[in-house]
Design a protein around this motif. Structure first.
Motif, mmCIF file in Angstrom:
data_model
loop_
_atom_site.group_PDB
_atom_site.id
_atom_site.type_symbol
_atom_site.label_atom_id
_atom_site.label_comp_id
_atom_site.label_asym_id
_atom_site.label_seq_id
_atom_site.Cartn_x
_atom_site.Cartn_y
_atom_site.Cartn_z
ATOM 1 N N LEU A 56 100.923 81.079 -5.470
ATOM 2 C CA LEU A 56 100.180 82.189 -5.736
ATOM 3 C C LEU A 56 98.958 81.797 -6.806
ATOM 4 O O LEU A 56 98.044 82.603 -6.710
ATOM 5 C CB LEU A 56 101.064 83.462 -6.194
ATOM 6 C CG LEU A 56 101.969 83.668 -5.082
ATOM 7 C CD1 LEU A 56 102.970 85.254 -5.699
ATOM 8 C CD2 LEU A 56 101.582 84.192 -3.906
ATOM 9 N N ALA A 57 99.218 81.308 -7.881
ATOM 10 C CA ALA A 57 98.247 81.055 -8.999
ATOM 11 C C ALA A 57 97.142 80.367 -8.119
ATOM 12 O O ALA A 57 95.724 80.749 -8.508
ATOM 13 C CB ALA A 57 98.808 80.437 -10.077
ATOM 14 N N ASP A 58 97.326 79.265 -7.432
ATOM 15 C CA ASP A 58 96.327 78.642 -6.947
ATOM 16 C C ASP A 58 95.444 79.375 -6.002
ATOM 17 O O ASP A 58 94.067 79.163 -6.044
ATOM 18 C CB ASP A 58 96.673 77.357 -6.180
ATOM 19 C CG ASP A 58 95.642 76.417 -5.626
ATOM 20 O OD1 ASP A 58 94.769 75.677 -6.588
ATOM 21 O OD2 ASP A 58 95.419 76.371 -4.583
ATOM 22 N N ILE A 59 96.157 80.026 -5.153
ATOM 23 C CA ILE A 59 95.174 80.940 -4.216
ATOM 24 C C ILE A 59 94.396 82.055 -5.095
ATOM 25 O O ILE A 59 93.248 82.422 -4.804
ATOM 26 C CB ILE A 59 96.056 81.772 -3.157
ATOM 27 C CG1 ILE A 59 96.839 80.610 -2.387
ATOM 28 C CG2 ILE A 59 95.354 82.388 -2.196
ATOM 29 C CD1 ILE A 59 97.823 80.906 -1.366
ATOM 30 N N ALA A 60 95.169 82.712 -6.041
ATOM 31 C CA ALA A 60 94.373 83.591 -7.014
ATOM 32 C C ALA A 60 93.147 82.741 -7.406
ATOM 33 O O ALA A 60 92.179 83.578 -7.553
ATOM 34 C CB ALA A 60 95.368 84.142 -7.939
ATOM 35 N N ASN A 69 91.080 84.840 -14.902
ATOM 36 C CA ASN A 69 91.734 83.958 -15.967
ATOM 37 C C ASN A 69 93.576 83.922 -15.149
ATOM 38 O O ASN A 69 93.954 84.956 -15.341
ATOM 39 C CB ASN A 69 91.790 84.326 -17.441
ATOM 40 C CG ASN A 69 92.626 83.420 -18.167
ATOM 41 O OD1 ASN A 69 93.067 82.486 -18.127
ATOM 42 N ND2 ASN A 69 93.006 84.364 -19.319
ATOM 43 N N VAL A 70 93.875 82.788 -14.895
ATOM 44 C CA VAL A 70 95.260 82.853 -14.084
ATOM 45 C C VAL A 70 96.274 82.116 -14.799
ATOM 46 O O VAL A 70 95.913 80.927 -15.206
ATOM 47 C CB VAL A 70 95.218 82.388 -12.486
ATOM 48 C CG1 VAL A 70 96.124 82.445 -11.864
ATOM 49 C CG2 VAL A 70 94.254 83.106 -11.766
ATOM 50 N N LYS A 71 97.289 82.422 -14.988
ATOM 51 C CA LYS A 71 98.709 81.940 -15.455
ATOM 52 C C LYS A 71 99.906 82.171 -14.439
ATOM 53 O O LYS A 71 99.701 82.932 -13.858
ATOM 54 C CB LYS A 71 98.972 82.567 -16.911
ATOM 55 C CG LYS A 71 97.687 82.013 -18.036
ATOM 56 C CD LYS A 71 98.063 82.342 -19.195
ATOM 57 C CE LYS A 71 97.383 81.269 -20.350
ATOM 58 N NZ LYS A 71 96.243 82.071 -20.457
ATOM 59 N N HIS A 72 100.447 81.057 -14.716
ATOM 60 C CA HIS A 72 101.838 81.225 -13.531
ATOM 61 C C HIS A 72 103.026 81.097 -14.570
ATOM 62 O O HIS A 72 102.939 80.332 -15.577
ATOM 63 C CB HIS A 72 101.855 80.228 -12.565
ATOM 64 C CG HIS A 72 101.866 78.878 -12.965
ATOM 65 N ND1 HIS A 72 100.628 77.912 -13.168
ATOM 66 C CD2 HIS A 72 102.844 78.000 -13.310
ATOM 67 C CE1 HIS A 72 100.873 76.945 -13.807
ATOM 68 N NE2 HIS A 72 102.171 76.785 -13.916
ATOM 69 N N ILE A 73 104.187 81.458 -14.046
ATOM 70 C CA ILE A 73 105.534 81.340 -14.610
ATOM 71 C C ILE A 73 106.416 80.344 -14.360
ATOM 72 O O ILE A 73 106.563 79.439 -15.027
ATOM 73 C CB ILE A 73 106.136 82.737 -14.805
ATOM 74 C CG1 ILE A 73 105.455 83.709 -15.506
ATOM 75 C CG2 ILE A 73 107.688 82.919 -15.098
ATOM 76 C CD1 ILE A 73 105.876 85.068 -15.598
ATOM 77 N N TRP A 163 105.133 81.239 1.614
ATOM 78 C CA TRP A 163 103.833 80.684 1.380
ATOM 79 C C TRP A 163 103.766 79.185 2.108
ATOM 80 O O TRP A 163 102.544 78.671 2.375
ATOM 81 C CB TRP A 163 103.757 80.538 0.084
ATOM 82 C CG TRP A 163 104.639 79.799 -0.760
ATOM 83 C CD1 TRP A 163 104.682 77.982 -0.918
ATOM 84 C CD2 TRP A 163 105.713 80.072 -1.303
ATOM 85 N NE1 TRP A 163 105.770 77.642 -1.507
ATOM 86 C CE2 TRP A 163 106.535 78.559 -1.761
ATOM 87 C CE3 TRP A 163 106.651 81.336 -1.268
ATOM 88 C CZ2 TRP A 163 107.691 78.935 -2.392
ATOM 89 C CZ3 TRP A 163 107.938 81.182 -1.807
ATOM 90 C CH2 TRP A 163 108.453 80.059 -2.236
ATOM 91 N N LEU A 164 104.649 78.594 2.517
ATOM 92 C CA LEU A 164 104.589 77.274 3.391
ATOM 93 C C LEU A 164 104.268 77.379 4.965
ATOM 94 O O LEU A 164 104.250 76.374 5.823
ATOM 95 C CB LEU A 164 105.961 76.804 3.353
ATOM 96 C CG LEU A 164 106.542 75.970 1.822
ATOM 97 C CD1 LEU A 164 107.799 75.754 1.905
ATOM 98 C CD2 LEU A 164 105.415 74.894 1.841
ATOM 99 N N ILE A 172 97.738 85.976 1.877
ATOM 100 C CA ILE A 172 97.725 86.102 0.262
ATOM 101 C C ILE A 172 96.426 86.211 -0.215
ATOM 102 O O ILE A 172 95.999 87.009 -0.902
ATOM 103 C CB ILE A 172 98.714 84.913 -0.096
ATOM 104 C CG1 ILE A 172 99.948 84.693 0.298
ATOM 105 C CG2 ILE A 172 98.468 84.933 -1.637
ATOM 106 C CD1 ILE A 172 100.950 83.605 0.272
ATOM 107 N N ALA A 173 95.574 85.158 0.209
ATOM 108 C CA ALA A 173 94.051 85.127 -0.280
ATOM 109 C C ALA A 173 93.595 86.721 0.080
ATOM 110 O O ALA A 173 92.716 87.150 -1.010
ATOM 111 C CB ALA A 173 93.357 84.142 0.477
#
Ligand SMILES: [Zn+2]
Length: 324
Positions: A56-60, A69-73, A163-164, A172-173
């Motif tokens: 999700l972070a990469d698509i965001a 500014n994107v961060k993931h958990i 997502w696969l 998602i995009a």
């Protein structure tokens, strides 16, 4: 004769009048400046986006570009069903404008704790930045009856590994584009153009994989977890069985005995699994069936060389095709 109250009130009024006279020029200038900025300001500062997964972070990032500014958990090499709720995540969520998560209870073990700790109304259920990504996905494996979590099924609301499938990547995009445009309308044109660029890049990557996809089509395979269901929908690989008797339940000897029979009958020669499952058990089944164990990353960052979403799909499809 003035009372004490009157005197205090009078001196306050004099003080305020004098102060206002002194600051008025500055105030006027400040109001004028604010008006100018309101009209000329093209957009907000960067939107702070936190996602539960690297995918999700990469698509965001692809859709948001320089405006987010994107961060993931969770990391891509971790089992997404089990993520440790670290205090640093609470701080990230406290400042988030958007909280995007996979949903379908994938994050149920830790998300409520982090959201409670963050005390950020924007990202609570009903807030403008609360983004359950599963809301735009045609979900597979929705249970028809009641599902008892005590039996160990970790997908009580349906399969969350959507997502696969690259078609879901586009969904998602589009969801991110809509949400970012809503929260930051000044940059809406950029978000729309970034979404189109992402779709075009994904389409081009999948076109280049047509020969690999042709090799995969209808091939019988075994998967460890049902995480490969959406991938199978897209690639048409034929999953004849799972190492787990139920999603999240470790294989039992009797289940494996049945699976080995199925693999012999269907001539399945590949066991697909994530890096964090038990390789030894897969090797045991492979040794009884002449199959090969293929470790595939289920997420961006699952192995070092896979560091974006399109790269993830390309890697997994190429690796699988090379086994046939
Ligand atoms: Zn799962």
């Amino acid at each position: 004769m003035l009372s004490i109250n009157d005197r205090v009130s009078l001196s306050l009024r004099i003080l305020m009048k004098n102060t206002f006279a002194k600051v008025r020029p500055f105030l006027t200038a400040a109001i004028a400046l604010a008006a100018v900025t309101a009209f000329s300001r093209p957009a907000l500062a960067q939107l702070n986006v936190v996602t539960s997964t690297t995918d999700l972070a990469d698509i965001a990032k692809s859709v948001g570009g320089a405006h987010v500014n994107v961060k993931h958990i969770g990391e891509g090499y971790q089992d997404p069903h089990f993520v440790e709720a670290k205090p640093s995540f609470v701080l990230q969520l406290r400042n988030a404008d958007v909280w995007a998560f996979v949903g379908l209870d994938l994050e149920i073990g830790w998300m409520p704790l982090l959201l409670d700790g963050a005390r950020n109304p924007k990202i609570r259920l009903g807030g403008s930045g609360y983004l359950d990504v599963s809301s735009v996905i045609p979900v597979l494996d929705r249970p028809s009856g009641n599902v008892d979590r005590s039996q160990g099924d970790v997908h009580p609301l349906g399969n969350p590994h959507y997502w696969l499938d690259p078609d879901n990547g586009k969904r998602i995009a589009h969801l991110f584009q809509t949400k970012f445009s809503q929260l930051d309308p000044g940059n809406s044109a950029a978000y729309q153009s970034n979404e189109r660029a992402f779709d075009a890049k994904l389409d081009a990557a999948m076109r280049a994989l047509v020969p690999a996809l042709a090799k995969i089509k209808d091939q019988p395979v075994v998967a460890w977890h049902t995480s490969w269901r959406y991938f199978a929908e897209y690639t048409h690989m034929n999953i004849v069985g799972f190492m787990e008797p139920k999603p999240g339940v470790p294989p039992s000897p009797s289940h494996l005995a049945g699976l080995i029979q199925t693999m012999r009958r269907t001539n399945a020669k590949v066991i697909v699994m994530e890096p964090f499952y038990d390789r030894k058990t897969a090797d045991f089944v492979a040794s009884r069936t002449g199959a090969k164990v293929l470790i595939l990353p289920p997420s961006v960052g699952g192995i070092r060389s896979v560091n974006d979403y399109i790269g993830l799909l390309t890697y997994d499809i190429t690796q699988l095709a090379s086994t046939f």
